[in-house]
Design a protein around this motif. Structure first.
Motif, mmCIF file in Angstrom:
data_model
loop_
_atom_site.group_PDB
_atom_site.id
_atom_site.type_symbol
_atom_site.label_atom_id
_atom_site.label_comp_id
_atom_site.label_asym_id
_atom_site.label_seq_id
_atom_site.Cartn_x
_atom_site.Cartn_y
_atom_site.Cartn_z
ATOM 1 N N ARG A 74 -46.784 21.271 -5.645
ATOM 2 C CA ARG A 74 -46.845 19.876 -5.806
ATOM 3 C C ARG A 74 -48.664 19.915 -6.133
ATOM 4 O O ARG A 74 -49.336 20.710 -5.753
ATOM 5 N N GLY A 75 -49.044 18.744 -6.553
ATOM 6 C CA GLY A 75 -50.242 18.362 -6.656
ATOM 7 C C GLY A 75 -50.881 19.573 -7.810
ATOM 8 O O GLY A 75 -52.211 19.704 -7.480
ATOM 9 N N ARG A 76 -50.376 19.921 -8.774
ATOM 10 C CA ARG A 76 -50.728 20.809 -9.733
ATOM 11 C C ARG A 76 -50.547 20.135 -11.200
ATOM 12 O O ARG A 76 -49.913 20.670 -11.951
ATOM 13 N N GLY A 77 -51.411 19.053 -11.404
ATOM 14 C CA GLY A 77 -51.210 18.449 -12.691
ATOM 15 C C GLY A 77 -49.928 17.608 -12.872
ATOM 16 O O GLY A 77 -49.721 16.707 -11.914
ATOM 17 N N VAL A 78 -49.286 17.906 -14.040
ATOM 18 C CA VAL A 78 -47.945 17.029 -14.256
ATOM 19 C C VAL A 78 -46.930 17.859 -13.610
ATOM 20 O O VAL A 78 -46.560 18.685 -13.345
ATOM 21 N N VAL A 79 -46.128 16.682 -12.632
ATOM 22 C CA VAL A 79 -45.032 16.837 -11.951
ATOM 23 C C VAL A 79 -44.034 16.338 -12.432
ATOM 24 O O VAL A 79 -43.958 14.728 -12.572
ATOM 25 N N THR A 80 -42.924 16.930 -12.542
ATOM 26 C CA THR A 80 -41.674 16.373 -12.986
ATOM 27 C C THR A 80 -40.608 15.940 -11.889
ATOM 28 O O THR A 80 -40.543 16.886 -11.091
ATOM 29 N N GLY A 81 -39.888 14.942 -12.178
ATOM 30 C CA GLY A 81 -38.720 14.885 -11.053
ATOM 31 C C GLY A 81 -37.624 14.179 -11.817
ATOM 32 O O GLY A 81 -37.678 13.770 -12.987
ATOM 33 N N GLN A 82 -36.481 14.484 -11.167
ATOM 34 C CA GLN A 82 -35.230 13.899 -11.760
ATOM 35 C C GLN A 82 -34.271 13.006 -10.591
ATOM 36 O O GLN A 82 -34.407 13.320 -9.361
ATOM 37 N N GLY A 83 -33.838 12.003 -11.230
ATOM 38 C CA GLY A 83 -32.668 11.130 -10.519
ATOM 39 C C GLY A 83 -31.699 10.717 -11.403
ATOM 40 O O GLY A 83 -31.414 11.314 -12.403
ATOM 41 N N SER A 84 -31.107 9.706 -10.773
ATOM 42 C CA SER A 84 -29.944 9.200 -11.473
ATOM 43 C C SER A 84 -30.152 7.471 -11.697
ATOM 44 O O SER A 84 -31.015 6.949 -10.938
ATOM 45 N N GLY A 85 -29.147 6.941 -12.402
ATOM 46 C CA GLY A 85 -29.369 5.402 -12.654
ATOM 47 C C GLY A 85 -28.046 4.739 -13.336
ATOM 48 O O GLY A 85 -27.038 5.742 -13.721
ATOM 49 N N PHE A 86 -28.008 3.581 -13.351
ATOM 50 C CA PHE A 86 -26.960 3.235 -14.269
ATOM 51 C C PHE A 86 -27.368 1.791 -15.078
ATOM 52 O O PHE A 86 -28.278 1.045 -14.323
ATOM 53 N N PHE A 87 -26.717 1.672 -16.174
ATOM 54 C CA PHE A 87 -27.123 0.256 -16.920
ATOM 55 C C PHE A 87 -26.211 -0.862 -16.120
ATOM 56 O O PHE A 87 -25.132 -0.656 -15.803
ATOM 57 N N ILE A 88 -27.005 -1.910 -16.135
ATOM 58 C CA ILE A 88 -26.465 -3.115 -15.642
ATOM 59 C C ILE A 88 -26.310 -4.298 -16.533
ATOM 60 O O ILE A 88 -25.733 -5.280 -16.541
ATOM 61 N N SER A 89 -26.775 -4.006 -18.003
ATOM 62 C CA SER A 89 -26.621 -4.813 -19.171
ATOM 63 C C SER A 89 -26.782 -3.769 -20.257
ATOM 64 O O SER A 89 -27.194 -2.719 -20.346
ATOM 65 N N ALA A 90 -25.828 -4.841 -21.398
ATOM 66 C CA ALA A 90 -25.836 -3.891 -22.560
ATOM 67 C C ALA A 90 -27.316 -3.796 -23.322
ATOM 68 O O ALA A 90 -27.460 -3.028 -24.331
ATOM 69 N N ASP A 91 -28.383 -4.679 -22.981
ATOM 70 C CA ASP A 91 -29.598 -4.578 -23.618
ATOM 71 C C ASP A 91 -30.533 -3.378 -22.857
ATOM 72 O O ASP A 91 -31.596 -3.540 -23.239
ATOM 73 N N GLY A 92 -30.055 -2.742 -21.874
ATOM 74 C CA GLY A 92 -30.567 -1.545 -21.559
ATOM 75 C C GLY A 92 -31.403 -1.826 -20.269
ATOM 76 O O GLY A 92 -32.181 -0.930 -19.867
ATOM 77 N N TYR A 93 -31.177 -2.735 -19.488
ATOM 78 C CA TYR A 93 -31.749 -2.912 -17.935
ATOM 79 C C TYR A 93 -30.856 -1.850 -17.339
ATOM 80 O O TYR A 93 -29.579 -1.526 -17.349
ATOM 81 N N ALA A 94 -31.495 -1.190 -16.534
ATOM 82 C CA ALA A 94 -30.748 -0.163 -15.533
ATOM 83 C C ALA A 94 -31.428 -0.172 -14.162
ATOM 84 O O ALA A 94 -32.798 -0.345 -13.841
ATOM 85 N N VAL A 95 -30.691 0.348 -13.199
ATOM 86 C CA VAL A 95 -31.120 0.443 -11.882
ATOM 87 C C VAL A 95 -31.264 1.701 -11.489
ATOM 88 O O VAL A 95 -30.314 2.552 -11.647
ATOM 89 N N THR A 96 -32.247 2.035 -10.695
ATOM 90 C CA THR A 96 -32.374 3.464 -9.971
ATOM 91 C C THR A 96 -33.155 2.992 -8.569
ATOM 92 O O THR A 96 -33.272 2.042 -8.231
#
Length: 528
Positions: A135-157
């Motif tokens: 932690r705390g060493r420059g760039v930290v990456t993270g991963q999660g999930s989500g899902f689209f709620i409209s065809a134009d690309g809006y998504a919830v996470t």
């Protein structure tokens, strides 16, 4: 892949897997199928003679029908329709080098998620699966999930997936990667709305209108451990769960296996609708133990609409400290049921205080809808827009009354400031107080104890085996009221207690201040 929610009403109803039918049941089914084929069954024959069920032309169709009934039904059809709407979310966060890596956590100190993981994760505030990560060493990456709620690309996470992110990328079910931007976040519900760029025909999921029942099937789809596109199944285990995340907790509990990386992913019902957003797990070990929590779809729908409209969420506010009405408190107030929200203290110049609501009042309904407990009041008021006029039913000193007020806007930060007189570290323990019989504590006038303030009596000693200790009294607590009456010395306390005994009360209600927070405590009364 479809770009619209698919009508799944034509799909077969999903049922739990069944074992093979017993022989007797199989025979009965065979007989009913034969009858359905128009064969007149009489014993083991027909009018034209005996029928050999095991060699007749009907035998093949009978077995065919039986195999259809006995075969367990899976979730493949529904998964095929909903899985394309689920995305993997990857974020990059540029962090400064921490001074002390041992105390670093992915959540701000005192934040709802940090408090949650201290309660359900580990003593250092870290989710067990995240301990030991650099932690705390420059760039930290993270991963999660989500899902689209409209065809134009809006998504919830989840908010905690994208909070502080400098770069957000999503990977769709077909393996394509897109850039995304954060439209708005809401830390109080841990929801975020993002916009995926580079497409206009994304497959999307529909948020459920109904409320799931305990025992309903549920499918969790997400990105556990970065694997992507993983589906697990279970049931709705409970609803209305409070996990200490915040005042609006109303989580759905599910037992579909959910792990690190599933955060922000959807929980589907068997109609292919999203019933909740998976946001937290209870995990002593860091892996799934079958207890996961999802934000209900109605909450998601309300929050997402505001985030899309203005990038933030505005909530109604009446300005009160509230607490649950326990059985002891209900008895002290003469209530028939332990329901409603007890006002511990109205905030100065807040809508409630201006409308005449006082400490000790019990709010029992909002706009005619019964309030079961303090959490329900918080959710109800928070779900209304600032500026709305509301009608509150209030029990005030034993009398029902109606209070009309206009909602204010919930401040971004609501801090309970302690009395400055209490900041000198002197809790009055050096002062010898006067014993309060049969309660197991001694008290002294607050104005005679340095740092205790000017109102009420300060607790100077508590017997660890007493009723007072059982109810959480500690040295330094200041008792402001007993049975609705202000107290300034031990005599006032004894008088109020004796009056409660004379009225055959089983307990007496005390308003107690600890630091800057007030609360009511019902203390049981010894007879005699």
């Amino acid at each position: 892949m479809t770009d619209r929610p698919t009508d799944l009403s034509s799909l077969p109803s999903f049922q739990p897997p069944r074992r093979s039918l017993f022989s007797a049941r199989k025979f009965a089914l065979m007989a009913s199928v034969v009858a359905g084929l128009g064969v007149a069954v009489y014993g083991f024959g027909t009018a034209n003679g005996p029928v050999d069920l095991f060699s007749s032309p009907a035998h093949a169709q009978v077995n065919n029908e039986i195999s259809k009934v006995a075969q367990p039904v899976g979730f493949a059809d529904i998964v095929e329709h909903v899985k394309p709407s689920v995305i993997s979310v990857k974020v990059n966060i540029n962090e400064k080098v921490a001074k002390d890596d041992s105390d670093d956590t992915p959540f701000q100190p005192g934040s709802p998620m940090e408090r949650f993981f201290r309660r359900f994760g580990g003593p250092d505030g870290m989710p067990p699966g995240l301990r030991g990560m650099p932690r705390g060493r420059g760039v930290v990456t993270g991963q999660g999930s989500g899902f689209f709620i409209s065809a134009d690309g809006y998504a919830v996470t989840n908010n905690h997936v994208v909070d502080g992110a400098d770069k957000v990328e999503v990977t769709t079910d077909d393996g394509k990667t897109y850039k995304a931007k954060v439209i708005g976040t809401d830390a109080r519900t841990d929801l975020a709305l993002i916009k995926v760029e580079g497409g206009s025909d994304f497959p999307f999921a529909k948020l459920s209108e109904g409320k799931p029942r305990i025992g309903d099937w549920v499918l969790a789809v997400g990105n556990p451990f970065g694997l992507g596109g993983t589906v697990t199944a279970g049931i709705v285990s409970a609803s209305g769960r409070d996990i200490g995340n915040g005042p609006y907790d109303d989580f759905i509990q599910i037992d579909a296996p959910v792990n690190k990386g599933n955060s922000g992913g959807p929980a589907f019902n068997t109609n292919g609708e999203v019933i909740g957003v998976n946001t937290a797990i209870y995990s002593p070990s860091g892996g799934s133990v079958g207890i996961a929590f999802s934000i209900p779809a109605p909450t998601v729908k309300n929050v997402v609409a505001q985030l899309k409209d203005k990038g933030s969420v505005s909530r109604g506010w009446i300005g009160v400290q509230i607490q649950p009405v326990t059985a002891d408190i209900a008895d002290s107030l003469g209530l028939k049921k332990a329901e409603g929200a007890l006002v511990a203290e109205p905030q100065a110049n807040g809508p409630a205080a201006k409308a005449g609501i006082e400490s000790g009042d019990v709010i029992t309904a909002v706009n005619g809808e019964t309030v079961k407990d303090a959490r329900e009041l918080a959710r109800t008021i928070g779900g209304l827009a600032p500026g709305n006029a509301v009608k509150l039913n209030v029990l005030h000193k034993g009398q029902d009354k109606v209070v009309n007020l206009t909602l204010g806007q919930l401040p971004n930060t609501v801090e309970a400031k302690a009395d400055n007189d209490n900041d000198n570290g002197d809790n009055g323990s050096a002062t010898r107080g006067t014993d309060v019989p049969k309660l197991g504590m001694t008290v002294a006038p607050a104005n005679s104890v340095a740092g205790a303030g000017k109102e009420g009596v300060v607790v100077t000693e508590v017997d660890p085996k007493s009723a007072a200790a059982d109810r959480g009294f500690k040295e330094g607590d200041v008792i402001l009221e007993v049975a609705g009456k202000s107290v300034t010395n031990a005599g006032d306390v004894r008088e109020a207690i004796n009056a409660a005994r004379s009225d055959n009360k089983n307990s007496v209600l005390m308003r107690v201040k600890t630091g800057g927070m007030s609360r009511f405590i019902a203390v049981p009364l010894a007879k005699g």
